[in-house]
Design a protein around this motif. Structure first.
Motif, PDB file in Angstrom:
ATOM      1  N   UNK A 141      -6.117  23.855  20.260  1.00  0.00           N
ATOM      2  CA  UNK A 141      -5.256  22.741  19.858  1.00  0.00           C
ATOM      3  C   UNK A 141      -6.100  21.531  19.480  1.00  0.00           C
ATOM      4  N   UNK A 142      -7.168  21.274  20.241  1.00  0.00           N
ATOM      5  CA  UNK A 142      -8.071  20.162  19.892  1.00  0.00           C
ATOM      6  C   UNK A 142      -8.660  20.375  18.492  1.00  0.00           C
ATOM      7  N   UNK A 143      -9.111  21.593  18.214  1.00  0.00           N
ATOM      8  CA  UNK A 143      -9.678  21.894  16.896  1.00  0.00           C
ATOM      9  C   UNK A 143      -8.643  21.670  15.798  1.00  0.00           C
ATOM     10  N   UNK A 144      -7.403  22.087  16.059  1.00  0.00           N
ATOM     11  CA  UNK A 144      -6.344  21.905  15.071  1.00  0.00           C
ATOM     12  C   UNK A 144      -6.043  20.423  14.855  1.00  0.00           C
ATOM     13  N   UNK A 145      -6.069  19.639  15.934  1.00  0.00           N
ATOM     14  CA  UNK A 145      -5.858  18.196  15.802  1.00  0.00           C
ATOM     15  C   UNK A 145      -6.935  17.557  14.939  1.00  0.00           C
ATOM     16  N   UNK A 146      -8.182  17.990  15.146  1.00  0.00           N
ATOM     17  CA  UNK A 146      -9.273  17.450  14.339  1.00  0.00           C
ATOM     18  C   UNK A 146      -9.093  17.826  12.881  1.00  0.00           C
ATOM     19  N   UNK A 147      -8.679  19.063  12.629  1.00  0.00           N
ATOM     20  CA  UNK A 147      -8.442  19.491  11.248  1.00  0.00           C
ATOM     21  C   UNK A 147      -7.304  18.691  10.620  1.00  0.00           C
ATOM     22  N   UNK A 148      -6.251  18.420  11.400  1.00  0.00           N
ATOM     23  CA  UNK A 148      -5.135  17.625  10.886  1.00  0.00           C
ATOM     24  C   UNK A 148      -5.586  16.212  10.541  1.00  0.00           C
ATOM     25  N   UNK A 149      -6.408  15.628  11.416  1.00  0.00           N
ATOM     26  CA  UNK A 149      -6.933  14.287  11.138  1.00  0.00           C
ATOM     27  C   UNK A 149      -7.805  14.296   9.891  1.00  0.00           C
ATOM     28  N   UNK A 150      -8.669  15.311   9.785  1.00  0.00           N
ATOM     29  CA  UNK A 150      -9.576  15.397   8.633  1.00  0.00           C
ATOM     30  C   UNK A 150      -8.791  15.487   7.325  1.00  0.00           C
ATOM     31  N   UNK A 151      -7.640  16.140   7.363  1.00  0.00           N
ATOM     32  CA  UNK A 151      -6.849  16.336   6.144  1.00  0.00           C
ATOM     33  C   UNK A 151      -5.806  15.239   5.925  1.00  0.00           C
ATOM     34  N   UNK A 152      -5.819  14.227   6.762  1.00  0.00           N
ATOM     35  CA  UNK A 152      -4.940  13.078   6.543  1.00  0.00           C
ATOM     36  C   UNK A 152      -3.490  13.298   6.911  1.00  0.00           C
TER      37      UNK A 152
END
Length: 310
Positions: free
Chosen positions: A60-71
């Motif tokens: 979930x942390x990794x997915x949150x980072x990916x979501x942040x990276x993609x705006x």
């Protein structure tokens, strides 16, 4: 705006990022997946152990980072049968919330079926008439029927491909007696629900979603994913019935060599095929069409509908 939907399923944790606004078709912008297989991390008491919870938190942390990276501006996180049915579901949800800030909404089986139905209805439109929708996940089979955007009937059965593989098919390849026992179990479970749907009459169009159905259609000759979303893909019961005995004699490695079958899903393909075959037979379906939209898109569409009415 850019929306993200975080799907904590029985097989994978999948972040889908789309560009969307009310009244428009969601456009995929990014996809981030992790094969976690939560359904296989349950212990004898039906709980997800500490190791499994830690893995989920990390994913979930990794997915949150990916979501942040993609705006991503708005994240819609939800969980399905693996978390829903875990005996320590409250603990799992609390740990994820405390350590990541993400509060997973646990969908009921009926909600899964309804949201998937909404996505299929929007994809095919009103001209498709009465829809029968089938969706095989890792933990459950969802069935929905109706003529509007809200189905007249919806059911969720504990017939997911991952669940059945772990519980019924220990061999590689599985023993013929185990395959026959699973076939009987699947058909008995589905048969209990057929009457609930039959009272609404015959469907005008039968549709299937999910990775399992897509892979079964592909090995039966449907177009590749690379050919695009708008190519019509069908699965005929006759073709599926011919493939079931072939799949039952294959090892996991041999199934993984089939066109369109991923390494991570190869072990579950036979169980998924038995569920698909049983559903098509018992509901009297000779052919169905594969829909590229499913539960994640249904969650997004429902959110857009709420935004549009606000």
């Amino acid at each position: 705006m850019r929306l993200g939907v975080l799907d904590v399923g029985s097989n994978t944790v999948h972040l889908l990022v789309v560009d969307a606004h009310p009244g428009a078709r969601p456009l995929p912008a990014h996809s981030h997946k992790a094969d976690l297989r939560l359904a296989q991390l349950l212990d004898d008491s039906g709980a997800i152990g500490d190791d499994g919870i830690e893995k989920l938190v990390d994913v979930v942390r990794d997915a949150l980072q990916a979501a942040e990276d993609k705006g991503v501006e708005d994240l819609l996180p939800f969980a399905t049968s693996a978390v829903r049915e875990a005996s320590n579901a409250d603990e799992v949800l609390a740990r994820v919330a405390d350590e990541t800030g993400v509060r997973l909404q646990v969908l009921s089986g009926a909600e899964e079926a309804r949201l998937t139905f909404l996505a299929v209805r929007r994809w095919f439109g009103w001209s498709a008439g009465k829809l029968l929708v089938l969706d095989i996940g890792g933990g459950s089979l969802e069935i929905a029927f109706g003529i509007d955007e809200e189905p007249d009937a919806a059911a969720s059965l504990p017939l997911g491909a991952g669940r059945l593989t772990a519980g019924w098919l220990p061999g590689d390849p599985p023993a013929p007696d185990d395959v026959r026992a699973l076939r009987r179990h699947v058909r008995a479970e589905i048969a209990r629900t057929v009457g609930e749907f039959a009272r609404f009459g015959a469907p005008d169009h039968v549709v299937a979603t999910s990775k399992t159905f897509k892979q079964l259609a592909r090995i039966a000759g449907a177009a590749r994913s690379a050919d695009g979303l708008y190519v019509q893909r069908e699965l005929k019961r006759e073709s599926l019935e011919a493939w079931v005995p072939r799949l039952s004699g294959m090892t996991t490695d041999q199934r993984a060599e089939l066109p369109g079958v991923s390494d991570g899903r190869a072990a579950q393909l036979l169980a998924g095929a038995l569920v698909a075959e049983g559903a098509m037979d018992l509901f009297g379906v000779e052919s169905l069409e594969i829909c590229p939209w499913a539960l994640r898109e249904g969650v997004i569409l429902r959110r857009l509908d709420h935004m549009g009415s606000a």
